[in-house]
Design an enzyme around this catalytic site. Structure first.
Site, short mmCIF file in Angstrom:
data_model
loop_
_atom_site.label_atom_id
_atom_site.label_comp_id
_atom_site.label_asym_id
_atom_site.label_seq_id
_atom_site.Cartn_x
_atom_site.Cartn_y
_atom_site.Cartn_z
N LYS A 38 0.82 -1.22 0.00
CA LYS A 38 0.00 0.00 0.00
C LYS A 38 0.85 1.27 0.00
O LYS A 38 2.05 1.23 0.28
CB LYS A 38 -0.96 -0.03 1.19
CG LYS A 38 -2.11 -0.99 0.92
CD LYS A 38 -3.22 -0.93 1.92
CE LYS A 38 -4.32 -1.89 1.49
NZ LYS A 38 -5.32 -2.10 2.52
N ARG A 84 -3.42 -10.02 5.04
CA ARG A 84 -3.85 -10.11 3.63
C ARG A 84 -2.69 -9.63 2.77
O ARG A 84 -2.30 -8.47 2.86
CB ARG A 84 -5.09 -9.23 3.44
CG ARG A 84 -5.71 -9.28 2.06
CD ARG A 84 -6.94 -8.36 2.00
NE ARG A 84 -7.57 -8.39 0.70
CZ ARG A 84 -7.16 -7.69 -0.35
NH1 ARG A 84 -6.11 -6.90 -0.25
NH2 ARG A 84 -7.78 -7.78 -1.50
#
Ligand code: HH2
Length: 270
Positions: free
Chosen positions: A207, A241
Site C-alpha cells: 500500500k 492479507r
C-alpha cells in the site's frame, strides 16, 4: 490470506490475472503457488477499491469473479470473496464460498443478512467515505477510537442478525480514508482496534503507506510489506492479507520461532 485480484485496474497487480477475461489457468497457477507457500485463505476480488476507483457494476463484477470462485472452490482451502455487493455475496455464498470480505464493514444490511443465513464468515473493514474520494481529506479526532467504535457497532449489528463471534473478523482498513499518520497510529495501537475476542485481519500489502516510508514503487514493496505484516502479527493480527506470500511466510516463521514482543513470560508465548 493471499490476494487474487480479478480486475484490470487493481493498484498493484491490475490486469495480471484479467487482461479482458479472467485468465483461469493463470489464476489457478497463482492460487496453487500461494497455497504451497503457506496461504490458508484465498481472497478473490473483482472490483478495485484503490483511492479514486469508480464503482464496478454488479453484473461485471459477477462476470469476473464467479468462474474464479467456482474453480477455486474445488481446491482444499478457504475461499473468500472481496465484495461489498449483497447480490454477488449471496451468489458466491450459494456457490459455497466460506467468507465474505466487505470493505464497507457491513454498511449494507442486506449483505449482513445474506451471510447470516449461512455458516460463512464475514470480515468487517473500516473505510471512511468511498474509494473515489476517500483519500481527498481523511479526518478524525481520534482515529484509533473512531475505527474501534465503528467496528464494534458493526459487530453488534451482525450479532443481532444472529452471527456467532467465531464467524466475524474485524479490520481497521489501512489506506481506506486514512493519511500516513492515521495508518501509523492504527498500526501502533492495533491491540486497541480488536473487538472483544474477534479475529483481527490486517491488509498493508504494497500500500501507499509502504511506498511513502520506503520510497519504493509498487512492484518493489515486497520487503516493506513483509516487514509490515510481521509488525502487525507481532501486535496481534490473526490474519494478514498479502500479495507477496513467500516473503511474508518467511517473516512470520521468524516470529513464530522467536515469539511475540514484549515477551509474555510464563504464558506459553511462542
Ligand atoms: N485492501 C484492499 C482490498 N481489500 N480487504 C480487507 N479486508 N482489508 C484490506 O486492507 C483490503 C481489502 C486493497 O488492496 P488490493 O485488493 O490489492 O487493491 P485493489 O483494491 O486496487 O484491487
Amino acid at each position: 490470506m493471499g490476494v487474487i485480484n480479478v480486475t484490470p485496474d487493481s493498484f498493484s497487480d491490475g490486469g495480471r490475472l484479467m487482461p479482458a477475461e479472467p485468465d483461469l489457468p493463470r489464476i489457478l497457477d497463482t492460487a496453487l503457488a500461494m497455497l504451497s507457500e503457506g496461504v490458508a485463505i484465498l481472497d478473490v476480488g473483482g472490483e478495485s477499491t484503490r483511492p479514486g476507483a469508480a464503482p464496478v457494476p454488479e453484473d461485471e463484477e459477477t462476470r469476473r469473479v464467479m468462474p474464479v470462485l467456482e474453480r477455486l472452490l474445488e481446491l482444499d482451502t478457504i475461499v473468500s470473496v472481496d465484495t461489498r455487493k449483497p447480490g454477488l455475496a449471496a451468489r458466491a455464498l450459494a456457490a459455497g464460498v466460506h467468507m465474505i470480505n466487505d470493505v464497507t464493514g457491513g454498511r449494507e444490511a442486506a449483505l449482513v443478512a445474506a451471510v447470516a443465513d449461512t455458516g460463512a464468515a464475514l470480515c468487517l473493514m473500516h473505510m471512511q467515505g468511498e474509494p473515489r474520494t476517500m483519500q481527498l481529506a481523511p479526518s478524525y479526532q481520534d482515529v484509533v477510537a473512531e475505527v474501534h467504535a465503528f467496528l464494534r457497532r458493526q459487530v453488534d449489528a451482525c450479532r443481532r442478525a444472529g452471527m456467532a463471534d467465531e464467524r466475524l473478523l474485524v479490520d481497521p482498513g489501512f489506506g481506506f480514508g486514512k493519511t500516513l499518520e492515521h495508518n501509523l497510529a492504527l498500526l501502533r495501537h492495533l491491540d486497541e482496534i480488536r473487538v472483544d475476542d474477534l479475529a483481527l485481519l490486517v491488509g498493508l500489502s504494497r500500500k501507499g503507506m509502504i511506498g511513502a516510508l520506503t520510497g519504493r514503487e509498487v512492484s518493489r514493496r515486497g520487503v516493506g510489506s513483509a516487514a509490515a505484516a510481521l509488525l502487525a502479527a507481532a501486535r496481534g493480527a490473526d490474519v494478514v492479507r498479502v500479495h507477496d506470500v513467500a516473503e511474508t511466510a518467511d517473516a512470520l516463521k521468524m516470529l513464530a520461532a522467536v515469539g511475540p514482543w514484549p515477551r509474555t513470560e510464563g504464558k506459553g508465548a511462542g
